[in-house]
Each structure stands twice: as structure tokens, then as C-alpha cells.
Design a protein around this motif. Structure first.
Motif, mmCIF file in Angstrom:
data_model
loop_
_atom_site.group_PDB
_atom_site.id
_atom_site.type_symbol
_atom_site.label_atom_id
_atom_site.label_comp_id
_atom_site.label_asym_id
_atom_site.label_seq_id
_atom_site.Cartn_x
_atom_site.Cartn_y
_atom_site.Cartn_z
ATOM 1 N N PHE A 408 101.182 26.254 -3.871
ATOM 2 C CA PHE A 408 100.062 26.972 -2.852
ATOM 3 C C PHE A 408 100.189 26.462 -1.683
ATOM 4 C CE2 PHE A 408 98.517 27.319 -7.275
ATOM 5 C CZ PHE A 408 97.644 28.299 -7.051
ATOM 6 N N SER A 409 99.458 26.934 -0.730
ATOM 7 C CA SER A 409 99.197 26.688 0.760
ATOM 8 C C SER A 409 98.326 25.437 0.761
ATOM 9 C CB SER A 409 98.665 27.809 1.623
ATOM 10 O OG SER A 409 98.099 27.345 2.960
ATOM 11 N N ASN A 410 98.686 24.399 1.752
ATOM 12 C CA ASN A 410 97.800 23.460 2.145
ATOM 13 C C ASN A 410 96.691 23.504 3.184
ATOM 14 O OD1 ASN A 410 99.297 21.626 0.241
ATOM 15 N ND2 ASN A 410 100.983 21.749 1.645
ATOM 16 N N LYS A 411 96.596 24.846 3.611
ATOM 17 C CA LYS A 411 95.856 24.886 5.048
ATOM 18 C C LYS A 411 94.386 25.415 4.500
ATOM 19 C CE LYS A 411 99.935 26.109 7.850
ATOM 20 N NZ LYS A 411 100.342 27.095 8.808
ATOM 21 N N PHE A 412 94.083 25.794 3.402
ATOM 22 C CA PHE A 412 92.788 26.475 2.896
ATOM 23 C C PHE A 412 91.695 25.349 2.695
ATOM 24 C CE2 PHE A 412 95.863 29.853 2.755
ATOM 25 C CZ PHE A 412 95.033 30.954 3.409
ATOM 26 N N TYR A 413 91.393 24.945 3.509
ATOM 27 C CA TYR A 413 89.881 23.975 3.245
ATOM 28 C C TYR A 413 88.659 24.925 3.457
ATOM 29 C CZ TYR A 413 92.810 19.838 4.153
ATOM 30 O OH TYR A 413 93.663 18.926 4.216
ATOM 31 N N GLY A 414 87.848 24.643 2.362
ATOM 32 C CA GLY A 414 86.651 25.371 2.313
ATOM 33 C C GLY A 414 86.754 26.299 1.138
ATOM 34 N N TRP A 415 86.054 27.453 1.018
ATOM 35 C CA TRP A 415 86.266 28.185 -0.365
ATOM 36 C C TRP A 415 86.961 29.546 0.239
ATOM 37 C CZ3 TRP A 415 83.940 32.921 -2.373
ATOM 38 C CH2 TRP A 415 84.132 32.909 -3.757
ATOM 39 N N GLY A 416 87.864 30.232 -0.537
ATOM 40 C CA GLY A 416 88.308 31.674 -0.309
ATOM 41 C C GLY A 416 89.654 31.707 0.285
ATOM 42 N N ALA A 417 90.453 32.715 -0.130
ATOM 43 C CA ALA A 417 91.502 33.268 0.327
ATOM 44 C C ALA A 417 92.943 32.757 -0.253
ATOM 45 C CB ALA A 417 91.489 33.143 1.885
ATOM 46 N N GLU A 418 92.677 31.336 -0.698
ATOM 47 C CA GLU A 418 93.959 30.759 -1.098
ATOM 48 C C GLU A 418 94.505 31.241 -2.044
ATOM 49 O OE1 GLU A 418 91.001 29.350 -3.756
ATOM 50 O OE2 GLU A 418 90.961 29.396 -1.467
ATOM 51 N N ASP A 419 93.926 31.900 -3.086
ATOM 52 C CA ASP A 419 94.415 32.889 -4.251
ATOM 53 C C ASP A 419 95.204 34.001 -3.730
ATOM 54 O OD1 ASP A 419 91.997 33.689 -3.467
ATOM 55 O OD2 ASP A 419 91.280 33.869 -5.414
ATOM 56 N N SER A 468 106.748 29.781 5.627
ATOM 57 C CA SER A 468 107.448 29.593 4.356
ATOM 58 C C SER A 468 107.549 28.112 4.191
ATOM 59 C CB SER A 468 108.930 30.097 4.367
ATOM 60 O OG SER A 468 109.559 29.379 5.489
ATOM 61 N N GLU A 469 107.195 27.173 5.021
ATOM 62 C CA GLU A 469 107.316 25.867 4.896
ATOM 63 C C GLU A 469 105.745 25.290 4.484
ATOM 64 O OE1 GLU A 469 109.952 23.986 5.199
ATOM 65 O OE2 GLU A 469 111.123 26.077 6.024
ATOM 66 N N ASP A 470 104.972 25.871 4.528
ATOM 67 C CA ASP A 470 103.653 25.382 4.150
ATOM 68 C C ASP A 470 103.394 25.408 2.370
ATOM 69 O OD1 ASP A 470 100.655 24.766 3.702
ATOM 70 O OD2 ASP A 470 100.458 26.816 4.012
ATOM 71 N N GLY A 471 103.373 24.411 1.900
ATOM 72 C CA GLY A 471 103.301 24.270 0.258
ATOM 73 C C GLY A 471 103.717 22.831 -0.033
ATOM 74 N N LEU A 472 104.570 22.917 -1.104
ATOM 75 C CA LEU A 472 105.038 21.650 -1.626
ATOM 76 C C LEU A 472 105.896 21.049 -0.777
ATOM 77 C CD1 LEU A 472 106.239 23.060 -5.223
ATOM 78 C CD2 LEU A 472 103.988 21.608 -4.752
ATOM 79 N N SER A 473 106.735 21.583 0.236
ATOM 80 C CA SER A 473 107.427 21.262 0.859
ATOM 81 C C SER A 473 106.966 20.330 2.270
ATOM 82 C CB SER A 473 108.503 22.002 1.450
ATOM 83 O OG SER A 473 108.039 22.895 2.197
ATOM 84 N N SER A 474 105.532 20.682 2.480
ATOM 85 C CA SER A 474 105.136 20.027 3.582
ATOM 86 C C SER A 474 103.839 19.361 2.987
ATOM 87 C CB SER A 474 104.354 21.127 4.631
ATOM 88 O OG SER A 474 103.459 21.970 3.950
#
Length: 495
Positions: A408-419, A468-474
């Protein structure tokens, strides 16, 4: 209704309630009774389909491995007593064809018979679903008509009662209303409103593709790699599955940990696996968590027996985010994935909200050939999905697929859009999202207060498409504490 009106109570007594009583009697004593009988018959159909599917799988296994020395099995003598038995010739089998008759078939003939029987049962199931949908529609329309009539009665009575001048009773003449005409117009208007969402692509059962009930077992992916378990493999579909609709609403009573442990042989850390066969599915449930203790206890009370009946080898992992920053559901999923792999080699990861519960035992908690959105219908959305690209609530992904999309992305603080961002990631690597038949993949949501969607989430979703770098790798975080509690593995993290 001509005459004097002393007060509101007198007006209500003057109202004609006969038609309302007839409608209510029709709904409660005719439609609901028909629906009850239909649902009971459908439960039997599900049970027969499950039994035949299991028999088919057994025959296929025997066909692939003929067992020239014969087959050793256990025979149920009743009252939970079993004895070992030896079948010297497995080339033929007796099949129950109905009415107490059993016919001896070759394995190939038995498979042909089962396929035809499954086809007939699935046709009956489809017809039953159409009938139940029709009856539910009739019940809904009747209730709407009753509501319209009640509203008309109250409006009419209020107008009559207000026509009192200086506390002197004035003879009033009632306005004649054609109730039948009003009811017909109301029903027609509501029918049009019901059709509009279909035209705009809102209803799951009309426009959303899904895996048919009898094709689900072909989509499930079993263990990857060798196993050291000395037992035979468990069936694809567990024989312990019970009613197809166990949970009718979100009124779930929570048990204390001791009661849950008493009924299920759960190991420390919320770990369980069958003791008499080797589970085909090694699953980790990752739960993001913060300040939802009641929901967590309800979840554990319901889900442990649910997963045990499916003969899964599983671990429940709760990742709690420390206070101080906005909740980051997606990042907690990433952390749960990484930390779980340090504990066990799970092949399948199910990323699951704590307030969602599956209604159907046959909704197998295992991974499929493609990432799977676990629910096709949920009670809070009238058992429909709001849009096709939804990938929230509960999702299942193979370990290899989750790594392929970089988590998943690590950038979505708060609620919504990460899915929605995860849905984009899946498409970008050439995978697709699947769902099971809504009759199987139906859920209820535990009651909770509404959460406002975070501002700017859509802009962040758009900006994140090419990252593409946002996620497990970061991923960066700190584990503040961890424990193997009696019903789950717990991590407290700051991120």
C-alpha cells in the motif's frame, strides 16, 4: 369524513385504517411467510451443492492418484464414533441419487452425474434467488405504500383539526382522496427511482462481474511450496461449514477471551491449524487498529470460530498505531505484512477492517489467482457496491502479488482514497481484481460513528499514480511494543 373535530385524537379515530391493516396483514402473514419458506429451501440447496462439490473434489483426488493398494478411510458410526476402514477397489463408487436410492458408478460416470446434478441445483438456486428478490421488492413497495398512506392520513387529519376558529367547532367537509390512485402513483414513482441507479451503474448484482458460486473453488490458491505436515491434505471446502447465512445483522455479542479459548483450541498469538489434516491455506489476517476495543472483541468472538470451521492455518495480527498523528490504515497494513513474515511464512494475506464481518460460511478466507475484494455486498450499502473500482474494507492478496505492487501507499494519513490507490497499483502491474458471488461474499458492518473523509485525498490519489517507490520499499516505522496475546499477535507502532 364530514363533521366536527374536537381534538386530534378524535380525528385519528375518524380516520379510515382498514386499507392500512390489510397491507400490513399481507406483508406480515403472506409475503414474509413466503420469503421464510423460500430461504429455508435455498439453505437446503446450498447444503446439497456444498456436499456434491466436496464429493466431486474427493473423486478427482482419487482419480489423479488411483491408490492401487486401496484406500484407507474413516467411517462414521454415529455419536462421533469413527472406525478405520479399507476400500480395496476405488475404481467404482456408490452415489446417492435421491429418494434413498444409491447407484454404483465408475469414477468418470460419477463425475458426469455430479456435474449434471450441480447444473440442476444451480438452476434451482438461480430461480430461488429471483423469487426471493421479487418478494423482497414487493415487501419494500408495500412498506413504502403504507408510509405514503399514513402520511396522507396525518396531513388530512391535521388540516381538519386546524379548522377551529376561536375555539368554536365549525362543520368541516372532508376532501375526498382517491387512495387507490395515490397508491398506484406512489408505487410507480418508487419503481422509477429504484431503476435509476441501475441505469447509472450503481447496482452490484446487475453490472458488477463476479465469480459464480460453483466456480469459487477453482479460483482458490492453496499452499505454495513443500509442507512438513505428515497428515493428508484437508478438503478444498471444509466439511465443517454450517449454515450459509450465519450472521443476519450486526448485533454480535462479544465473549471474553476465556470463553473463546474454551470453544476453540487457539494457540498464543491467535494462531490455529487443523490437528487431523494439513490445511491447504496458510493465511494471515492483518487488522489496523486504534481505540476500537469493543469492535475488536466482537471481531475475535465471531471470526475465530468462522476461520476454524474453514480448516485454515491462520494467524490474526493486530497492528495498533500510537497516538500523536492521524490514523494511517494503509501504512499499518504494510507494517503488519513485514512483521508477520518475520513470524511465519504465510502465503496469503487478508487486509481486514475490524468492523466488517462475513455472513456466509462458504466465503473461504483464502487467496485467489488474482487479488480479491472480499465483499461483493454489504448491509450499510443496501448490499450493493457504490462503484466498480472499490477495493476497501477487506481484501485478500497472495504474498507474491503484494510484493509485486510494492504494498500500500504510505502517504494517506486520515481516512479515504488509500484503497483506490491500491486498485490503481494492481492494474499497473497487469493484475485484476475479482469478487465472489454476492450470495456468498456478503458482509455486515458493526455500528460506529461516521468518519469524515480527509481533505485533499483525491489530489494525493492523482499525484501518487506514478510514484512506484512509495510503499514497502519506502516503509519506515518503529515497533514500540509487541506481544503474543491469547487471541491475536499485537504490535504497537509509531509511523
Amino acid at each position: 369524513m364530514t363533521g366536527f373535530c374536537a381534538d386530534v385524537d378524535e380525528c385519528i379515530m375518524m380516520a379510515d385504517r382498514e386499507k392500512l391493516v390489510k397491507y400490513e396483514h399481507f406483508v406480515n402473514n403472506v409475503l414474509r411467510e413466503d420469503l421464510r419458506i423460500l430461504l429455508e429451501d435455498r439453505e437446503k440447496l446450498y447444503e446439497n451443492i456444498a456436499a456434491l462439490s466436496q464429493l466431486k473434489q474427493i473423486i478427482i483426488c482419487i482419480s489423479e492418484d488411483p491408490h492401487e493398494e486401496g484406500l484407507r478411510t474413516q467411517v462414521d458410526l454415529g455419536s462421533n464414533f469413527y472406525i478405520q476402514a479399507h476400500v480395496p477397489d476405488v475404481s467404482r463408487i456408490y452415489v446417492n441419487v435421491g429418494l434413498g436410492f444409491h447407484i454404483e458408478f465408475t469414477l468418470k460416470e460419477a463425475l458426469t452425474f455430479i456435474d449434471k446434478k450441480l447444473g440442476i441445483l444451480n438452476e434451482k438456486l438461480s430461480e430461488s434467488s429471483k423469487k426471493s428478490a421479487k418478494i423482497k421488492g414487493q415487501i419494500r413497495l408495500c412498506y413504502e405504500a403504507i408510509g405514503e398512506l399514513q402520511a396522507l392520513d396525518k396531513t388530512k387529519l391535521t388540516l381538519i383539526c386546524k379548522m377551529k376558529v376561536n375555539k368554536r367547532d365549525v362543520p368541516l367537509k372532508a376532501v375526498n382522496i382517491n387512495i387507490t390512485k395515490v397508491w398506484i402513483i406512489s408505487v410507480f414513482a418508487n419503481f422509477i427511482l429504484w431503476l435509476l441507479p441501475i441505469f447509472f451503474g450503481k447496482y452490484t448484482d446487475v453490472l458488477f462481474p463476479y465469480i459464480a458460486h460453483n466456480d469459487i473453488t477453482q479460483e482458490l490458491v492453496g499452499l505454495i511450496g513443500p509442507t512438513e505436515n505428515k497428515f493428508r491434505m484437508c478438503p478444498v471446502v471444509s466439511p465443517y461449514l454450517q449454515n450459509t447465512l450465519r450472521l443476519l445483522d450486526n448485533n454480535v455479542d462479544s465473549l471474553v477471551d476465556e470463553e473463546i479459548l474454551m470453544n476453540n483450541d487457539i494457540q498464543a498469538g491467535g494462531v490455529w491449524e487443523p490437528s487431523d489434516c494439513n490445511s491447504r491455506y496458510h493465511v494471515a489476517l492483518i487488522i489496523p487498529y486504534r481505540n476500537r476495543s469493543q469492535h475488536l472483541q466482537q471481531f475475535l468472538t465471531y471470526m475465530h470460530p468462522f476461520l476454524v470451521r474453514q480448516q485454515l492455518k491462520y494467524r490474526i495480527v493486530v497492528v495498533e498505531q500510537a497516538e500523536g498523528v492521524a490514523f494511517n490504515r494503509a501504512k499499518l497494513f504494510n507494517i503488519g505484512f513485514v512483521e508477520t513474515l518475520k513470524l511465519s511464512k504465510a502465503d496469503c494475506f487478508i487486509f481486514h477492517d475490524v468492523d466488517l464481518l462475513p455472513q456466509n460460511d462458504y466465503n473461504i478466507y483464502a487467496c485467489t489467482h488474482h487479488p480479491r475484494h472480499m465483499y461483493s455486498a454489504v448491509d450499510t450499502l443496501r448490499y450493493h457496491l457504490p462503484y466498480r473500482r472499490l477495493f476497501g474494507g477487506a481484501v485478500a492478496m497472495q504474498q507474491v502479488h503484494f510484493k509485486k505492487v510494492n504494498g500500500f501507499s504510505n502517504k494517506f494519513y486520515g481516512w479515504g482514497a488509500e484503497d483506490d490507490d491500491m486498485y490503481n497499483r494492481i492494474e499497473q502491474v497487469g493484475l485484476s481484481v475479482i469478487r465472489f458471488d454476492p450470495r456468498v461474499a456478503s458482509y455486515v458492518m458493526l455500528s460506529h460513528s461516521s468518519v469524515w473523509r480527509t481533505e485533499g485525498r483525491l489530489e494525493k490519489l492523482q499525484d501518487n499514480k506514478d510514484d512506484s517507490e512509495d510503499g514497502l520499499s519506502s516503509l519506515s516505522y518503529h515497533v514500540l511494543d509487541k506481544k503474543e496475546r491469547s487471541l491475536y499477535t499485537w504490535f504497537l507502532v509509531s509511523c
